[in-house]
Design an enzyme around this catalytic site. Sequence first.
Site, short mmCIF file in Angstrom:
data_model
loop_
_atom_site.label_atom_id
_atom_site.label_comp_id
_atom_site.label_asym_id
_atom_site.label_seq_id
_atom_site.Cartn_x
_atom_site.Cartn_y
_atom_site.Cartn_z
N LYS A 27 0.86 -1.18 0.00
CA LYS A 27 0.00 0.00 0.00
C LYS A 27 0.90 1.23 0.00
CE LYS A 27 -4.41 1.21 0.38
NZ LYS A 27 -5.57 0.56 -0.21
N GLY A 78 -20.63 6.85 2.69
CA GLY A 78 -19.57 7.14 1.70
C GLY A 78 -20.08 6.82 0.32
N GLY A 98 -19.09 7.27 -2.65
CA GLY A 98 -18.02 7.44 -3.64
C GLY A 98 -18.06 6.30 -4.65
N ASN A 99 -16.90 5.97 -5.19
CA ASN A 99 -16.84 4.92 -6.22
C ASN A 99 -17.42 3.60 -5.72
OD1 ASN A 99 -15.51 6.39 -8.33
ND2 ASN A 99 -13.67 6.36 -7.06
N VAL A 100 -17.01 3.20 -4.55
CA VAL A 100 -17.45 1.90 -4.02
C VAL A 100 -18.92 1.97 -3.60
CG1 VAL A 100 -17.09 0.19 -2.19
CG2 VAL A 100 -15.12 1.33 -3.25
N GLY A 101 -19.25 2.99 -2.81
CA GLY A 101 -20.60 3.11 -2.27
C GLY A 101 -21.66 3.22 -3.37
P1 NAD Z 1 -13.99 7.81 -3.06
O1 NAD Z 1 -13.01 8.87 -2.78
O2 NAD Z 1 -14.54 7.63 -4.42
O3 NAD Z 1 -15.27 7.95 -2.10
C1 NAD Z 1 -15.19 8.18 -0.73
C2 NAD Z 1 -16.53 8.80 -0.33
O4 NAD Z 1 -16.57 8.85 1.09
C3 NAD Z 1 -16.75 10.22 -0.83
O5 NAD Z 1 -18.07 10.34 -1.31
C4 NAD Z 1 -16.56 11.08 0.43
O6 NAD Z 1 -17.34 12.26 0.40
C5 NAD Z 1 -17.07 10.11 1.47
N1 NAD Z 1 -16.66 10.42 2.83
C6 NAD Z 1 -15.45 10.87 3.26
N2 NAD Z 1 -15.50 11.04 4.60
C7 NAD Z 1 -16.75 10.69 4.99
C8 NAD Z 1 -17.41 10.64 6.24
N3 NAD Z 1 -16.79 10.98 7.36
N4 NAD Z 1 -18.70 10.22 6.27
C9 NAD Z 1 -19.35 9.86 5.14
N5 NAD Z 1 -18.75 9.88 3.93
C10 NAD Z 1 -17.48 10.29 3.87
O7 NAD Z 1 -13.30 6.46 -2.51
P2 NAD Z 1 -13.62 4.97 -2.94
O8 NAD Z 1 -12.75 4.58 -4.07
O9 NAD Z 1 -15.10 4.78 -3.05
O10 NAD Z 1 -13.08 4.19 -1.68
C11 NAD Z 1 -13.80 4.18 -0.46
C12 NAD Z 1 -13.19 3.18 0.51
O11 NAD Z 1 -13.18 1.88 -0.08
C13 NAD Z 1 -11.74 3.42 0.90
O12 NAD Z 1 -11.57 2.97 2.22
C14 NAD Z 1 -10.95 2.54 -0.02
O13 NAD Z 1 -9.72 2.15 0.53
C15 NAD Z 1 -11.86 1.35 -0.10
N6 NAD Z 1 -11.69 0.54 -1.29
C16 NAD Z 1 -11.85 1.08 -2.52
C17 NAD Z 1 -11.74 0.27 -3.63
C18 NAD Z 1 -12.00 0.80 -5.02
O14 NAD Z 1 -12.11 -0.04 -5.91
N7 NAD Z 1 -12.18 2.08 -5.23
C19 NAD Z 1 -11.44 -1.09 -3.48
C20 NAD Z 1 -11.28 -1.60 -2.21
C21 NAD Z 1 -11.43 -0.77 -1.11
#
Ligand code: NAD
Length: 370
Positions: free
Chosen positions: A75, A173, A175-178
């Site tokens: 990482k 959250g 974001g991409n995952v949510g």
């Molecule tokens: P992202 O940056 O696209 O989304 C993160 C979201 O979380 C944003 O909408 C942000 O506004 C929100 N956020 C931040 N702080 C917050 C809070 N206190 N309360 C509520 N929402 C909050 O990131 P992502 O790519 O969706 O990744 C999210 C998590 O998933 C991370 O922990 C990442 O390590 C993990 N992850 C991501 C992937 C991937 O494929 N993108 C794969 C495995 C794990």
Amino acid sequence: MDAILHDELGPAKILQLYAPELPLRAFVVVDNTALGPAIGGVRISPSVTIQEVRRLARTMTLKNSIAGLPHGGAKAGIVVDPHHPRMEEVFRTFARLIGSLPEYIPGPDMGCDELAMAWIHDEIGRSCGLPEEIGGLPLDKLGATGFGVAICAEVAAEAAGVTLQGARMAVQGFGNVGRAAARFLSERGAVLVAASDSGGTLHNPSGLALEPLLEAKRAGQSVTTAKGGEVLDKEAIFALDCEILIPAANPDVITAANQQQVRAKLILEGANIPVTGEAETALAERGVLVLPDFIANAGGVIMAAAEVAGRSADEAFAFIENRLRANTGEILDRSRRQAVKPRQAAASLARERVLQAMRIRPYTFPPRQR
Ligand code: NAD
């Protein structure tokens, strides 16, 4: 010193990088490479710490192992605001600093996108999660991780006493995952009742329409600007009435202090380590099933490995579905038989696989030249 420093798996290398001209400060932890070159995301955050990166690197070792990938775990963290005006320079400089670390294949994480991976690839010829235009499988655009979350939910729902059709879900959250998890789970009959981001929570117990929320995010705004629900503060999401809770933002958000408020029966860890160990134990005692990150969010890294291996998007989705269906079933089964939490069952299986590989070849990289 926390528990993961120098146990039988690693970490193999801990690097602190510094480029005064930007300035840029970054950390890379290569945890273990017995299974192959280590894949792991690059986290962009002004508050990222070396301890966080170390924990996440271990999570990647276990995640890649349990997913059956020919990759170890690593990482990186770059200590910078994701809205820094010179992000291209930040990524290109970071890439040059890891140029002589061939065992590390960087992937996207919070604050990174496909373009960032393309800049790194352009500099050093290695990274994953690339744009389609240069032969990549854009895992965030395709929603690989959220798809995996939904597959895990299909398998874990029964064990948690949840019927997916009509199950109410809350996504912390968006974001991409949510977003992708909400989309793929909606397709499977679940109803989104709450979504949050750093701006707050939007809640409607009868269900939120997805499109206005997606539209708000496309416009760069908070979900709270979308119509159709009541606006609450961002912490409120954990206590809402629902069957499925998906933490998909930051680590350590469900803790001993707030776990008691959680009403969901099934927690799918979309984010990495969002539930603390203490909270997980207390939740298990209350009969709440927590599906650990290194299974629940493995869809992204499985797709990244498929990209490195030159596979198509369809092949990658089939691969995610098969692996996560089988793994979730096996972990829940082991967890029941051994009377341990799913995280322990998954971790011991993942460790067994890494230790087995270490008996065949050492975890240091590059391997000995003969
Ligand atoms: P992202 O940056 O696209 O989304 C993160 C979201 O979380 C944003 O909408 C942000 O506004 C929100 N956020 C931040 N702080 C917050 C809070 N206190 N309360 C509520 N929402 C909050 O990131 P992502 O790519 O969706 O990744 C999210 C998590 O998933 C991370 O922990 C990442 O390590 C993990 N992850 C991501 C992937 C991937 O494929 N993108 C794969 C495995 C794990």
